[in-house]
Enzyme design. Structure first.
Site, mmCIF file in Angstrom:
data_model
loop_
_atom_site.group_PDB
_atom_site.id
_atom_site.type_symbol
_atom_site.label_atom_id
_atom_site.label_comp_id
_atom_site.label_asym_id
_atom_site.label_seq_id
_atom_site.Cartn_x
_atom_site.Cartn_y
_atom_site.Cartn_z
ATOM 1 N N ARG A 1 -1.950 0.600 -0.311
ATOM 2 C CA ARG A 1 -0.619 0.450 0.290
ATOM 3 C C ARG A 1 0.480 0.923 -0.663
ATOM 4 O O ARG A 1 0.324 0.880 -1.882
ATOM 5 C CB ARG A 1 -0.383 -1.011 0.648
ATOM 6 C CG ARG A 1 -0.148 -1.859 -0.579
ATOM 7 C CD ARG A 1 0.198 -3.289 -0.205
ATOM 8 N NE ARG A 1 0.577 -4.052 -1.365
ATOM 9 C CZ ARG A 1 0.032 -5.212 -1.710
ATOM 10 N NH1 ARG A 1 -0.913 -5.755 -0.975
ATOM 11 N NH2 ARG A 1 0.449 -5.848 -2.781
ATOM 12 N N ASP B 1 -0.778 -10.258 3.124
ATOM 13 C CA ASP B 1 -2.001 -9.489 2.895
ATOM 14 C C ASP B 1 -3.136 -9.880 3.828
ATOM 15 O O ASP B 1 -3.017 -10.813 4.623
ATOM 16 C CB ASP B 1 -2.423 -9.642 1.426
ATOM 17 C CG ASP B 1 -2.784 -8.296 0.831
ATOM 18 O OD1 ASP B 1 -3.525 -7.556 1.476
ATOM 19 O OD2 ASP B 1 -2.300 -8.004 -0.278
HETATM 20 C C1 LIG Z 1 -5.572 -1.364 5.665
HETATM 21 C C2 LIG Z 1 -6.134 -1.346 4.279
HETATM 22 C C3 LIG Z 1 -5.298 -1.489 3.186
HETATM 23 C C4 LIG Z 1 -5.780 -1.482 1.900
HETATM 24 N N1 LIG Z 1 -4.923 -1.626 0.851
HETATM 25 C C5 LIG Z 1 -5.388 -1.554 -0.418
HETATM 26 C C6 LIG Z 1 -4.492 -1.632 -1.509
HETATM 27 O O1 LIG Z 1 -3.290 -1.783 -1.349
HETATM 28 N N2 LIG Z 1 -5.007 -1.535 -2.774
HETATM 29 C C7 LIG Z 1 -6.343 -1.362 -2.998
HETATM 30 O O2 LIG Z 1 -6.750 -1.247 -4.156
HETATM 31 N N3 LIG Z 1 -7.228 -1.311 -1.966
HETATM 32 C C8 LIG Z 1 -6.780 -1.390 -0.683
HETATM 33 N N4 LIG Z 1 -7.648 -1.308 0.366
HETATM 34 C C9 LIG Z 1 -9.085 -1.198 0.094
HETATM 35 C C10 LIG Z 1 -9.484 0.187 -0.406
HETATM 36 O O3 LIG Z 1 -9.018 1.174 0.468
HETATM 37 C C11 LIG Z 1 -11.000 0.291 -0.526
HETATM 38 O O4 LIG Z 1 -11.420 -0.633 -1.506
HETATM 39 C C12 LIG Z 1 -11.509 1.674 -0.888
HETATM 40 O O5 LIG Z 1 -12.906 1.623 -1.051
HETATM 41 C C13 LIG Z 1 -10.922 2.196 -2.169
HETATM 42 O O6 LIG Z 1 -11.374 3.506 -2.380
HETATM 43 P P1 LIG Z 1 -11.882 3.955 -3.812
HETATM 44 O O7 LIG Z 1 -13.170 3.225 -4.059
HETATM 45 O O8 LIG Z 1 -12.086 5.428 -3.677
HETATM 46 O O9 LIG Z 1 -10.842 3.600 -4.801
HETATM 47 C C14 LIG Z 1 -7.171 -1.326 1.670
HETATM 48 C C15 LIG Z 1 -8.020 -1.185 2.773
HETATM 49 C C16 LIG Z 1 -7.515 -1.195 4.058
HETATM 50 C C17 LIG Z 1 -8.452 -1.051 5.214
#
Ligand SMILES: Cc1cc2nc3c(=O)[nH]c(=O)nc-3n(C[C@H](O)[C@H](O)[C@H](O)COP(=O)(O)O)c2cc1C
Ligand SMILES: [Mn+2]
Length: 487
Positions: free
Chosen positions: A173, A283
C-alpha cells in the site's frame, strides 16, 4: 482466451452478473468503503463507481472478492484447477525414448508461453506526463475514519534486485502525502524491502528506482500478492496463470518494465535512507495498524490510458476482498507445499485468523513426533514463517471447516504435552507481539497420539452411524418431510 487488460476482465464480470455499476456520485473518502464492505460481507458483486467525487476516473472495487470472481479472474471454473495444472507440471520429467520426448513437446511449448514478452509500446503510454501531474487526479480512497490519509491499495510495485538484476512485483500500500509523493509500505519480510536493503549495502547509488502499475490483466494483478521465492518473476507466474505472456514495456524514465496494458503507471524512486511516518491504516487484521516509519516514493512521471480505470480494494475486519485473494493463493500453493511436505493432506487459513494468525494443517501421520516436524518445516517456508498458531490434525479431519478442525484438535490435546512455543519473526501488522516483527509461535499437535509417543491407553474411535442405518433412513427421510434449517 486470456484477458488482455482490466477492462476485458470487467466485461467478463459484467456478462456473468458479477458487477454492479454505481452511476451516481460517491465519495472516495469513506463512502466507497461502506459500499465495498457491505457488498463483500453479503457476497455481493464487484462495484464500478462511475462518478467518484472529485475525479473523472472510475473506481473498480471487489473485483476479486469471491471464489467465483477469483475463478473468472483466472479463467477457471474453480481455482483448484490451477492447483491441478501446477501438479501436472511438477510431474513433468524428461521421459525416455523418442516417442516420450515428442509427447513432451506441447508441454515445453506451453512453458515457453509463460515468459513475459517485451513490447515497444502499449495503452499505458496513451498519456505521458513528466510534469504537471497530480496524484489527486485519481480517486484514491481514504478508507477508514482514523486512516492517516488516502492510500493506493491495489498497486503492483516493481523493483529490481541490484545483485541479480531480477525483477520483483509486490503489492504494498502507498499513502498519498502530496501531489507527487507517497509512502512505500513494503514490510521488512518482503522483496521490495530486501531490494532496498541490498541497494543500501552496495552503496552505489542514493536512489532506488521503483515503478508502480495500477490495474492490468487480472492474472498479473493477482500475481503481485503471491508469496513467491525471491527472484522468481511474478510476471512469469502471471504468464503461467493466463497461459499467455504478459506484455511488458519499458518505463519512460526508469530501467524497469511494467505491464503494457496497465491502466496507470507511476514512475519514480525511493531515496535511500529517507523515511517518513506512515499510517495509521485500517488494516486487514480488522484493527488500525499503527504509525511507523517507511520509505518515501517520489513520483517523477505518470503514464496512463486516456480513459483509465482505477482499481482499489478496502481491507478491514475480515472477510474482505483480500481474504478471497489469499484463499485462492492457499489453494494454488497446496501442490507446491506438498513437494516439501509429502504427508500434507490439506491446510487452511480461516478468515478470522487473517492469514498469519491461524493455520490448520491435516497430515498423514505415520511416525512419532511428525506433527512437530510439520510445524517446524512450515515455519521455515517463506511467509509461513509468520504463522502465529499452527494446529496439526489427522488426515480424516476436514480443515476447510474450522469448527471441525477445532473440535478434533481440542479433543485430542493434553495441552501441556501437545503444545510447543518457539520464538520467531512476527508479521509487521501484529500489534500484540513483544517487539515489532518479533514474537512467539504456538504449535498445537491435535493428532491422535501413538503408543510410540508414550500413549498406551486405547484411543477412542470417532462416533459414526453405520452405513446400513444411514441408507435406510436416507430412503424414508424425504417422505417424512423433516427439514431442518441445515443439511
Ligand atoms: C490488498 C493487499 C494489500 C497488501 N498490502 C501490503 C503492504 O502494505 N505491505 C506489505 O508488505 N505487504 C502487503 N500485502 C501482502 C504482499 O503483497 C504479499 O506478501 C506479497 O507476497 C509480497 O510480494 P513479495 O514477496 O514479492 O515481496 C498486501 C496484500 C494485499 C492482497
Ligand atoms: Mn516476489
Amino acid at each position: 482466451m486470456a484477458y488482455t487488460d482490466l477492462r476485458e476482465f470487467i466485461r467478463a464480470l459484467e456478462e456473468k452478473g458479477e458487477l454492479k455499476r454505481i452511476p451516481f456520485e460517491v465519495d472516495p473518502v469513506l463512502e466507497i468503503t461502506e459500499f465495498a464492505d457491505r457488498a463483500v460481507k453479503r457476497g455481493g458483486p464487484a462495484l464500478l463507481f462511475e462518478k467518484p467525487k472529485g475525479s473523472s476516473v472510475p473506481v473498480l472495487i471487489n473485483a476479486f472478492a469471491s471464489m467465483r470472481r477469483m475463478g473468472i479472474a483466472l479463467e477457471v471454473a474453480s481455482v483448484d484447477e490451477v492447483a491441478r495444472r501446477i501438479s501436472e507440471f511438477l510431474e513433468v520429467r524428461m521421459p525416455q525414448g523418442l516417442i516420450g520426448k515428442l509427447k513432451m513437446l506441447p508441454k515445453l511449448a506451453e512453458m515457453g508461453s509463460f515468459f513475459p514478452r517485451e513490447v515497444s509500446g502499449g495503452p499505458c503510454k496513451e498519456v505521458i506526463r513528466r510534469d504537471g501531474f497530480s496524484l489527486y487526479d485519481f480517486p484514491i480512497l481514504h478508507c477508514w475514519p482514523a486512516d492517516g490519509g488516502r492510500f493506493i491499495t491495489l498497486p503492483m510495485v516493481f523493483s529490481r534486485n541490484p545483485d541479480t538484476g531480477k525483477r520483483n512485483c509486490g503489492m504494498y500500500r502507498m499513502q498519498v502525502y502530496d501531489q507527487r509523493t507517497t509512502g512505500m509500505h513494503w514490510q521488512t519480510h518482503k522483496q521490495g524491502a530486501e531490494h532496498y536493503r541490498r541497494m543500501q549495502a552496495l552503496g552505489r547509488t542514493t536512489r532506488m528506482e521503483v515503478a508502480v502499475a495500477i490495474g492490468a490483466d487480472p492474472a498479473a494483478m493477482y500475481s503481485a500478492i503471491l508469496p513467491l521465492p525471491p527472484d522468481l518473476d511474478e510476471m512469469m507466474i502471471a504468464g503461467f496463470l493466463r497461459s499467455k505472456p504478459v506484455e511488458m514495456v519499458k518505463c519512460e524514465t526508469l530501467d524497469l518494465e511494467v505491464p503494457a496494458q496497465a491502466e496507470i503507471v507511476l514512475e519514480g524512486y525511493v531515496e535511500l535512507g529517507e523515511l517518513r511516518r506512515e499510517g495509521p491504516f485500517g488494516d486487514h487484521t480488522g484493527y488500525y495498524s499503527l504509525e511507523d516509519d517507511y520509505p518515501v516514493f517520489h513520483v517523477q512521471a505518470v503514464t496512463r490510458r486516456r480513459d483509465a480505470i482505477y482499481p482499489a480494494t478496502v481491507v478491514g475486519k475480515p472477510p474482505m476482498e483480500d481474504y478471497w485473494m489469499g484463499y485462492a493463493t492457499e489453494r494454488i500453493f497446496l501442490p507446491l507445499l506438498r513437494l516439501v511436505l509429502p504427508e500434507l493432506v490439506d491446510y487452511h487459513m480461516p478468515a478470522e485468523g487473517v492469514f498469519h494468525n491461524l493455520v490448520f494443517v491435516s497430515i498423514r501421520k505415520r511416525y512419532p513426533g511428525q506433527a512437530f516436524k510439520v510445524m517446524h518445516l512450515l515455519w521455515g517456508q517463506g511467509l509461513m514463517m509468520l504463522a502465529k498458531v499452527l494446529v496439526v490434525v489427522d488426515e480424516d479431519v476436514d480443515v476447510q471447516n474450522p469448527a471441525e478442525a477445532w473440535w478434533a484438535a481440542l479433543n485430542n490435546i493434553d495441552p501441556e504435552r501437545d503444545t510447543i512455543f518457539t520464538p520467531g519473526p512476527a508479521d509487521a501488522l501484529d500489534h500484540a507481539s513483544r517487539l515489532p516483527c518479533l514474537g512467539s509461535k504456538m504449535g498445537i499437535d491435535g493428532t491422535r497420539k501413538l503408543p510410540a509417543e508414550g500413549f498406551t491407553r486405547p484411543w477412542p474411535a470417532r462416533i459414526e452411524m453405520s452405513k446400513e442405518v444411514r441408507e435406510k433412513v436416507d430412503r424414508i427421510w424425504k417422505e417424512l418431510g423433516i427439514e431442518g434449517t441445515k443439511e
